[in-house]
Write a protein that holds these residues in place. Sequence first.
Motif, short mmCIF file in Angstrom:
data_model
loop_
_atom_site.label_atom_id
_atom_site.label_comp_id
_atom_site.label_asym_id
_atom_site.label_seq_id
_atom_site.Cartn_x
_atom_site.Cartn_y
_atom_site.Cartn_z
N PHE A 36 32.69 120.36 58.42
CA PHE A 36 31.94 119.39 57.55
C PHE A 36 31.53 118.04 58.14
N ASP A 37 30.45 117.32 57.61
CA ASP A 37 30.32 115.96 58.11
C ASP A 37 29.78 116.12 59.59
N THR A 38 29.07 117.15 59.92
CA THR A 38 28.78 117.26 61.39
C THR A 38 27.39 117.82 61.46
N LEU A 39 26.49 117.14 62.14
CA LEU A 39 25.07 117.60 62.07
C LEU A 39 24.90 118.68 63.28
N ILE A 40 25.47 119.80 63.07
CA ILE A 40 25.20 120.87 63.82
C ILE A 40 24.39 122.23 63.32
N ASN B 109 15.17 122.74 59.04
CA ASN B 109 15.90 121.24 58.88
C ASN B 109 17.08 121.24 59.59
N PRO B 110 17.33 120.16 60.46
CA PRO B 110 18.64 119.93 60.87
C PRO B 110 19.49 119.20 59.84
N TYR B 111 20.74 119.91 59.55
CA TYR B 111 21.33 119.52 58.32
C TYR B 111 22.94 119.36 58.58
N LEU B 112 23.77 118.71 57.69
CA LEU B 112 25.19 118.82 57.70
C LEU B 112 25.52 118.93 56.26
N LYS C 161 27.75 121.66 42.89
CA LYS C 161 27.10 120.59 43.95
C LYS C 161 27.37 120.80 45.37
N LEU C 162 26.16 120.85 45.86
CA LEU C 162 26.28 121.36 47.38
C LEU C 162 25.77 119.93 48.12
N ASN C 163 26.67 119.04 48.54
CA ASN C 163 26.09 117.85 49.02
C ASN C 163 25.96 117.70 50.55
N GLY C 164 25.15 117.10 51.06
CA GLY C 164 24.82 117.01 52.53
C GLY C 164 23.95 115.85 52.73
N LYS C 165 23.52 115.91 54.18
CA LYS C 165 22.49 115.34 54.59
C LYS C 165 21.54 116.03 55.64
N TRP C 166 20.31 115.54 55.83
CA TRP C 166 19.36 116.48 56.62
C TRP C 166 18.44 115.28 57.51
N GLU D 99 15.01 114.21 58.11
CA GLU D 99 13.72 114.41 57.71
C GLU D 99 12.78 114.42 58.94
N GLU D 100 11.56 115.06 59.05
CA GLU D 100 10.54 115.38 59.85
C GLU D 100 10.29 114.09 60.44
N GLY D 101 10.21 113.95 61.79
CA GLY D 101 10.02 112.73 62.41
C GLY D 101 11.22 111.91 62.78
N GLN D 102 12.39 112.12 62.15
CA GLN D 102 13.45 111.32 62.33
C GLN D 102 14.38 112.07 63.42
N THR D 103 14.89 110.86 64.20
CA THR D 103 15.94 111.69 65.14
C THR D 103 17.45 111.18 65.28
N ILE D 104 17.58 110.07 64.55
CA ILE D 104 18.93 109.49 64.18
C ILE D 104 19.20 109.40 62.51
N GLN D 105 18.48 108.79 61.91
CA GLN D 105 18.75 108.51 60.56
C GLN D 105 18.61 109.54 59.61
N THR D 106 19.75 109.99 58.93
CA THR D 106 19.77 111.05 58.03
C THR D 106 19.46 110.74 56.79
N THR D 107 19.10 111.76 55.89
CA THR D 107 18.62 111.45 54.54
C THR D 107 19.69 112.31 53.40
N PRO D 108 20.59 111.99 52.65
CA PRO D 108 21.26 112.69 51.69
C PRO D 108 20.45 113.48 50.90
N PHE D 109 21.09 114.76 50.66
CA PHE D 109 20.59 115.76 49.82
C PHE D 109 21.54 116.30 48.77
N ASP D 110 21.37 116.47 47.44
CA ASP D 110 22.37 116.78 46.57
C ASP D 110 21.62 118.15 46.13
N PHE D 111 21.94 119.25 46.75
CA PHE D 111 21.69 120.66 46.07
C PHE D 111 22.32 120.91 45.04
N HIS D 112 21.95 120.64 44.02
CA HIS D 112 22.66 120.86 42.81
C HIS D 112 22.00 121.85 41.76
#
Length: 254
Positions: free
Chosen positions: A38-42, A49-52, A146-151, A153-166
Amino acid sequence: MILFFSGCNDEDDDKPQETTGKIIFSFYHHINNQEIQFDTLIYENAAGNPYLVNEIQYFISDVTLYKNDGSEKLIDDWKDIYYVDTDIPSTHTWEVYDEIQKGTYDSVSFTYGFSEEKNISFMFVNPPESYMFWPEYLGGGFHYMKLNGKWLEEGQTIQTTPFDFHLGIGQIYNSSDSIIGFVQNYFRVSLPGSGFTITEGQTKEISITMNVENWFKNPYIYDHDVWQGYIMQNQEAMQIAKENGHNVFSVKKK
């Protein structure tokens, strides 16, 4: 003495024979056949989409055991709805109260979420289940998941965006964005390879694995860049989640 021992033997013969066992369900959460970190962008989904993943919470209900003689056993003597939370280890094991008749069972199935009849607003008044409420104006009741995480976005290399896959009750909107109907997004899960045999007095463990990557593929590739972070009011996105859920769960072999 002969009469005494004869009486003892009669008492033993009269004792009812134990004909039932017990079931324990254990829940695991994997990505690519490994337990989630968890909480690891791997991770990377099928859309690239890279995600955690931060956390996963969900309900299952109406668990049914199918015996090889054609009979069925519905798990409902004590709990007919069960809550699983990756942040709460005690929820990862469900010791079923029901007595299970000995014999051979071909398969196990359950409802992901709960049926329309069982999805009653405010039926859970205490946390953590109460935190799963689904807003009344969106259909009421409770989240199925609730499946919560971050990914990234296309063009980003560091800043992740939260997703709520509910996942929960969906809405149908008219051209003026007013809700004119609702969609029940619960679905049945049949667990492949879930047959088992239980003997009298035995406690049988059935290990169920959520394969998280499957939420994002088959039959549809789910792209976070397309659907963005919040899908509670997007029935098209929830429909993809519902249809992709057909093979998310499997029985973990020991």
